[in-house]
Scaffold this motif. Structure first.
Motif, PDB file in Angstrom:
ATOM      1  N   LEU A  14     106.314  17.761  28.655  1.00 44.90           N
ATOM      2  CA  LEU A  14     106.291  19.192  28.906  1.00 44.90           C
ATOM      3  C   LEU A  14     105.577  19.604  30.195  1.00 44.90           C
ATOM      4  N   PRO A  15     104.369  19.117  30.489  1.00 46.18           N
ATOM      5  CA  PRO A  15     103.710  19.597  31.716  1.00 46.18           C
ATOM      6  C   PRO A  15     104.552  19.369  32.977  1.00 46.18           C
ATOM      7  N   GLU A  16     105.128  18.196  33.094  1.00 48.08           N
ATOM      8  CA  GLU A  16     105.963  17.923  34.269  1.00 48.08           C
ATOM      9  C   GLU A  16     107.263  18.716  34.209  1.00 48.08           C
ATOM     10  N   LEU A  17     107.837  18.850  33.015  1.00 52.44           N
ATOM     11  CA  LEU A  17     109.059  19.641  32.876  1.00 52.44           C
ATOM     12  C   LEU A  17     108.830  21.078  33.329  1.00 52.44           C
ATOM     13  N   GLN A  18     107.713  21.667  32.927  1.00 54.15           N
ATOM     14  CA  GLN A  18     107.427  23.050  33.307  1.00 54.15           C
ATOM     15  C   GLN A  18     107.326  23.205  34.824  1.00 54.15           C
ATOM     16  N   SER A  19     106.608  22.308  35.466  1.00 56.04           N
ATOM     17  CA  SER A  19     106.438  22.445  36.916  1.00 56.04           C
ATOM     18  C   SER A  19     107.728  22.118  37.661  1.00 56.04           C
ATOM     19  N   ARG A  20     108.431  21.111  37.237  1.00 61.36           N
ATOM     20  CA  ARG A  20     109.658  20.729  37.939  1.00 61.36           C
ATOM     21  C   ARG A  20     110.806  21.685  37.629  1.00 61.36           C
ATOM     22  N   PHE A  21     110.750  22.347  36.470  1.00 57.27           N
ATOM     23  CA  PHE A  21     111.757  23.353  36.127  1.00 57.27           C
ATOM     24  C   PHE A  21     111.739  24.475  37.167  1.00 57.27           C
ATOM     25  N   LYS A  22     110.556  24.910  37.555  1.00 56.59           N
ATOM     26  CA  LYS A  22     110.446  25.976  38.555  1.00 56.59           C
ATOM     27  C   LYS A  22     111.064  25.541  39.886  1.00 56.59           C
ATOM     28  N   GLU A  23     110.858  24.300  40.252  1.00 55.66           N
ATOM     29  CA  GLU A  23     111.463  23.768  41.473  1.00 55.66           C
ATOM     30  C   GLU A  23     112.989  23.763  41.347  1.00 55.66           C
TER      31      GLU A  23
ATOM     32  N   GLY B 142     117.569  15.955  35.129  1.00 54.55           N
ATOM     33  CA  GLY B 142     117.888  14.688  34.478  1.00 54.55           C
ATOM     34  C   GLY B 142     118.091  13.561  35.465  1.00 54.55           C
ATOM     35  N   ARG B 143     118.852  13.847  36.510  1.00 55.81           N
ATOM     36  CA  ARG B 143     119.206  12.814  37.484  1.00 55.81           C
ATOM     37  C   ARG B 143     118.069  12.504  38.452  1.00 55.81           C
ATOM     38  N   ASN B 144     117.427  13.525  38.984  1.00 50.90           N
ATOM     39  CA  ASN B 144     116.486  13.326  40.088  1.00 50.90           C
ATOM     40  C   ASN B 144     115.019  13.214  39.702  1.00 50.90           C
ATOM     41  N   VAL B 145     114.672  13.703  38.527  1.00 50.14           N
ATOM     42  CA  VAL B 145     113.260  13.721  38.153  1.00 50.14           C
ATOM     43  C   VAL B 145     112.966  12.772  36.998  1.00 50.14           C
ATOM     44  N   PHE B 146     113.686  12.933  35.909  1.00 55.20           N
ATOM     45  CA  PHE B 146     113.330  12.211  34.684  1.00 55.20           C
ATOM     46  C   PHE B 146     114.202  10.999  34.382  1.00 55.20           C
ATOM     47  N   GLU B 147     115.308  10.855  35.081  1.00 56.42           N
ATOM     48  CA  GLU B 147     116.233   9.749  34.857  1.00 56.42           C
ATOM     49  C   GLU B 147     116.712   9.708  33.406  1.00 56.42           C
ATOM     50  N   VAL B 148     117.132  10.868  32.929  1.00 52.73           N
ATOM     51  CA  VAL B 148     117.721  10.998  31.597  1.00 52.73           C
ATOM     52  C   VAL B 148     119.049  11.725  31.753  1.00 52.73           C
ATOM     53  N   SER B 149     119.785  11.830  30.672  1.00 53.59           N
ATOM     54  CA  SER B 149     121.059  12.525  30.730  1.00 53.59           C
ATOM     55  C   SER B 149     120.861  14.020  30.935  1.00 53.59           C
ATOM     56  N   GLN B 150     121.888  14.651  31.434  1.00 50.10           N
ATOM     57  CA  GLN B 150     121.876  16.107  31.601  1.00 50.10           C
ATOM     58  C   GLN B 150     121.632  16.773  30.257  1.00 50.10           C
ATOM     59  N   LEU B 151     122.247  16.249  29.196  1.00 45.42           N
ATOM     60  CA  LEU B 151     122.088  16.825  27.862  1.00 45.42           C
ATOM     61  C   LEU B 151     120.649  16.735  27.375  1.00 45.42           C
ATOM     62  N   THR B 152     119.990  15.605  27.599  1.00 44.54           N
ATOM     63  CA  THR B 152     118.589  15.456  27.196  1.00 44.54           C
ATOM     64  C   THR B 152     117.715  16.490  27.903  1.00 44.54           C
ATOM     65  N   ALA B 153     117.925  16.659  29.196  1.00 44.61           N
ATOM     66  CA  ALA B 153     117.148  17.646  29.949  1.00 44.61           C
ATOM     67  C   ALA B 153     117.445  19.060  29.450  1.00 44.61           C
TER      68      ALA B 153
ATOM     69  N   SER C  33     112.047  26.809  25.602  1.00 43.88           N
ATOM     70  CA  SER C  33     112.321  28.196  26.008  1.00 43.88           C
ATOM     71  C   SER C  33     111.858  28.467  27.439  1.00 43.88           C
ATOM     72  N   LEU C  34     112.163  27.552  28.339  1.00 46.71           N
ATOM     73  CA  LEU C  34     111.658  27.674  29.697  1.00 46.71           C
ATOM     74  C   LEU C  34     112.260  28.844  30.463  1.00 46.71           C
ATOM     75  N   PHE C  35     113.485  29.252  30.143  1.00 49.81           N
ATOM     76  CA  PHE C  35     114.070  30.386  30.845  1.00 49.81           C
ATOM     77  C   PHE C  35     113.309  31.663  30.549  1.00 49.81           C
ATOM     78  N   HIS C  36     112.608  31.696  29.459  1.00 50.08           N
ATOM     79  CA  HIS C  36     111.875  32.909  29.077  1.00 50.08           C
ATOM     80  C   HIS C  36     110.568  33.080  29.842  1.00 50.08           C
ATOM     81  N   ILE C  37     110.122  32.030  30.519  1.00 48.78           N
ATOM     82  CA  ILE C  37     108.867  32.144  31.272  1.00 48.78           C
ATOM     83  C   ILE C  37     109.108  32.592  32.719  1.00 48.78           C
TER      84      ILE C  37
END
Length: 95
Positions: A35-44, A71-82, A90-94
């Motif tokens: 979550l911490p990295e997802l939150q910061s990288r989501f904004k990017e 998924g592709r550039n940060v976490f190396e997971v599928s698009q669906l997982t991301a 609920s990251l769009f709500h922030i």
């Protein structure tokens, strides 16, 4: 491992199996996309989507762009997982 295989083959219902699979998927997503990295990288990723001219909404093309990029550039997971992690948190709500 043999005990687990025998348990799965010996009478677990489809509903129980689906629940176990869901639990495993959620745990894997949380481990691979913390979550911490997802939150910061989501904004990017949102800034990148905006620079591409995409309207930032949780159900529009921006979600596909953002989740695919993360998924592709940060976490190396599928698009669906991301995408699942973004929605579950609920990251769009922030924004």
């Amino acid at each position: 491992m043999d005990e687990w295989k025998q348990y799965i083959e010996s009478g677990i219902t489809e509903k129980e199996y689906s629940w176990l699979e869901w639990q495993a998927d959620m745990l894997a997503g949380m481990m691979l996309v913390p979550l911490p990295e997802l939150q910061s990288r989501f904004k990017e990723a949102v800034r990148r989507a905006e620079s591409e001219g995409l309207e930032i909404t949780p159900d529009g093309p921006a979600m596909a762009y953002i989740s695919s990029w993360l998924g592709r550039n940060v976490f190396e997971v599928s698009q669906l997982t991301a995408e699942i992690r973004i929605k579950n948190e609920s990251l769009f709500h922030i924004l």
